[in-house]
Write an enzyme that holds these catalytic residues in place. Structure first.
Site, PDB file in Angstrom:
ATOM      1  N   ASN A  14       0.863  -1.210  -0.180  1.00  0.00           N
ATOM      2  CA  ASN A  14       0.063   0.051  -0.081  1.00  0.00           C
ATOM      3  C   ASN A  14       0.817   1.016   0.269  1.00  0.00           C
ATOM      4  O   ASN A  14       2.025   0.904   0.097  1.00  0.00           O
ATOM      5  CB  ASN A  14      -0.845   0.039   1.203  1.00  0.00           C
ATOM      6  N   LYS A  30     -11.507  -2.687  18.893  1.00  0.00           N
ATOM      7  CA  LYS A  30     -10.196  -3.243  19.003  1.00  0.00           C
ATOM      8  C   LYS A  30      -9.596  -2.889  20.418  1.00  0.00           C
ATOM      9  O   LYS A  30      -8.490  -3.038  20.787  1.00  0.00           O
ATOM     10  CB  LYS A  30      -9.168  -2.571  18.220  1.00  0.00           C
TER      11      LYS A  30
HETATM   12  N1  CTP Z   1      -4.477  -2.971  12.120  1.00  0.00           N
HETATM   13  C1  CTP Z   1      -3.725  -4.216  12.797  1.00  0.00           C
HETATM   14  N2  CTP Z   1      -3.752  -5.077  12.020  1.00  0.00           N
HETATM   15  C2  CTP Z   1      -4.509  -5.468  10.975  1.00  0.00           C
HETATM   16  C3  CTP Z   1      -5.344  -4.266  10.344  1.00  0.00           C
HETATM   17  C4  CTP Z   1      -4.887  -3.087  11.089  1.00  0.00           C
HETATM   18  O1  CTP Z   1      -3.023  -3.898  13.643  1.00  0.00           O
HETATM   19  N3  CTP Z   1      -4.487  -6.483  10.074  1.00  0.00           N
HETATM   20  C5  CTP Z   1      -4.273  -1.582  13.143  1.00  0.00           C
HETATM   21  C6  CTP Z   1      -3.839  -0.467  12.083  1.00  0.00           C
HETATM   22  O2  CTP Z   1      -2.244  -0.301  12.321  1.00  0.00           O
HETATM   23  C7  CTP Z   1      -4.432   0.571  12.700  1.00  0.00           C
HETATM   24  C8  CTP Z   1      -5.553   0.030  13.323  1.00  0.00           C
HETATM   25  O3  CTP Z   1      -5.459  -1.232  13.209  1.00  0.00           O
HETATM   26  O4  CTP Z   1      -3.699   1.124  14.098  1.00  0.00           O
HETATM   27  C9  CTP Z   1      -6.872   0.389  12.149  1.00  0.00           C
HETATM   28  O5  CTP Z   1      -6.262   0.043  10.819  1.00  0.00           O
HETATM   29  P1  CTP Z   1      -7.326   0.196   9.408  1.00  0.00           P
HETATM   30  O6  CTP Z   1      -6.674  -0.377   8.341  1.00  0.00           O
HETATM   31  O7  CTP Z   1      -7.723   1.691   9.646  1.00  0.00           O
HETATM   32  O8  CTP Z   1      -8.564  -0.658   9.981  1.00  0.00           O
HETATM   33  P2  CTP Z   1      -9.083  -1.975   9.746  1.00  0.00           P
HETATM   34  O9  CTP Z   1      -9.253  -2.662  10.800  1.00  0.00           O
HETATM   35  O10 CTP Z   1      -7.964  -2.696   8.796  1.00  0.00           O
HETATM   36  O11 CTP Z   1     -10.503  -1.603   8.773  1.00  0.00           O
HETATM   37  P3  CTP Z   1     -10.593  -1.209   7.250  1.00  0.00           P
HETATM   38  O12 CTP Z   1      -9.574  -1.546   6.667  1.00  0.00           O
HETATM   39  O13 CTP Z   1     -11.733  -2.134   6.969  1.00  0.00           O
HETATM   40  O14 CTP Z   1     -11.125   0.066   7.422  1.00  0.00           O
END
Ligand code: CTP
Length: 404
Positions: free
Chosen positions: A213, A344
């Protein structure tokens, strides 16, 4: 866009003693001025053989002090005025001679007199021939001064102007600047052990391709830098980025989300807070193929499997640690962020709309809203990522104080 300044406006007095590295001190003044520090320069007699006062005067925009007892200089920039003006006194380059004089309590010129008179922290950046640096007399002087609370930077290694290779170079001006900022910062995170993640992951498709990404890692690195400056011990688990690790930070480099999870889980038990700024890859290919996928005429189907949610896992095992997450959104920012905060089990979430100007990937700025588990919402204006990091730490300290 005009570069944003971090609004330092703190007073630094730079003492320049006579070594070839004086020319690097000019660059250092330029960097300090660019970051809004007020800089007054003191030059020793010997340093003026390498660089003229006019050079420093032009770059700092202030008269340069050179004389201890000068009728004209004493009224404007006398030794007591300049000693009181200093919030930090830096000597760069610091020669063996000036270090020796300070260690012996000699104050026979303007610079050494100001060192005697100031109450500000003093930072010395020695620069000299490698054998001079190793000389036990100099080393004894450095030990003595360190014991008295003077701060020293280690000289860098490399080619020296005297023709030798070795330790004796003045560190890069950017490193000296970092040290200055660190010394001037209040150490309110002392005792904290911060686990910070940064950057993207790469999930391999085959030996030459991966899914990733657009995260640059800049937010996580800004958190690491500011955390270290405020006195915390910092462990930075970083996906692939083009950034250098901030000084004083332990970096663990990882590639995939699974590697990031392993590193985070290993460090988690000993930390006091986690800041998950990494853009963790949500999916990985079901099959990573060991041979390069050859092109064909038919379309290629990729099947992806979800990665574990690292932060969610930490939230289920919190153990009194502070958990801070990030939410990069493109719509319904606050509602989405609040859901993630709850799901979370976080203490704080930093929500930013990546479609907003100044808030996208790879920039040096961000527009964020901080949401905490007590219902607090703090929408912040556009600011540099380092300033945002500071605001996040201020909030972390508030949460910590309220939980007592
Ligand atoms: N995060 C994590 N592990 C993952 C995905 C996300 O620890 N597999 C953490 C990211 O580092 C961030 C938070 O969770 O601090 C939210 O990440 P984000 O990508 O915004 O949310 P997601 O839970 O992945 O939800 P979505 O992508 O559906 O918005």
């Amino acid at each position: 866009m005009e570069p944003l300044h971090s609004g330092n406006s703190q007073n630094v007095v730079l003492g320049v003693s006579g070594g070839i590295a004086c020319y690097k001190a000019v660059e250092l003044v330029r960097l300090l001025i660019r970051e809004s520090f007020r800089v007054r320069v003191i030059m020793t007699k010997e340093s003026m053989k390498f660089v003229t006062p006019l050079t420093f005067q032009t770059i700092s925009g202030q008269p340069v002090a050179t004389e201890l007892f000068s009728l004209t200089q004493e009224s404007q920039i006398g030794h007591i005025n300049i000693a009181d003006f200093a919030e930090l006194l830096l000597i760069a380059p610091a020669t063996a001679n000036v270090i020796g004089k300070i260690a012996a309590g000699i104050a026979d010129d303007l610079l050494t007199t100001v060192v005697m008179a100031t109450q500000a922290p003093v930072l010395l950046a020695p620069s000299m021939n490698v054998h001079m640096y190793q000389n036990p007399i100099l080393q004894e002087n450095i030990r003595k001064l360190k014991g008295l609370g003077y701060h020293f930077m280690e000289p860098a290694e490399g080619y020296l102007a005297c023709g030798y290779e070795g330790k004796g170079r003045l560190p890069d001006p950017a490193e000296v600047l970092e040290e200055i900022k660190s010394l001037l910062k209040k150490k309110d995170l002392l005792g904290h052990r911060l686990l910070i993640t940064a950057g993207p992951n790469r999930e391999p498709l085959d030996p030459v391709r991966y899914l990733s990404n657009r995260s640059s890692g800049k937010m996580g690195y800004a958190l690491a830098r500011m955390g270290a400056r405020r006195g915390a011990e910092v462990i930075l688990v970083s996906g692939p980025t083009a950034l250098d690790p901030p000084s004083g930070v332990r970096r663990i480099s990882v590639t995939t989300a699974a590697e990031m999870r392993d590193a985070v889980l290993k460090e988690f038990p000993r930390c006091t807070a986690v800041l998950m700024a990494a853009a963790v890859a949500d999916f990985r290919p079901v099959n990573s193929i060991s041979k390069k996928i050859k092109k064909g005429k038919k379309s290629l189907q990729l099947t992806l499997r979800p990665n574990p949610d690292i932060l969610k896992e930490l939230g289920e095992n919190k153990n009194g640690k502070i958990l801070i997450g990030f939410a990069a959104e493109t719509e319904t920012l606050v509602a989405n962020a609040r859901r993630k905060l709850r799901e979370k089990n976080l203490d704080l979430i930093v929500a930013n709309d990546v479609t907003e100007p100044g808030s996208g990937f790879d920039g040096d700025t961000n527009v964020a809203t901080l949401l905490d588990s007590k219902g607090g919402v703090d929408p912040l204006p556009l600011m540099r990522k380092e300033e945002l990091a500071d605001r996040i730490y201020d909030h972390l300290l508030k949460l910590k104080a309220n939980s007592k």
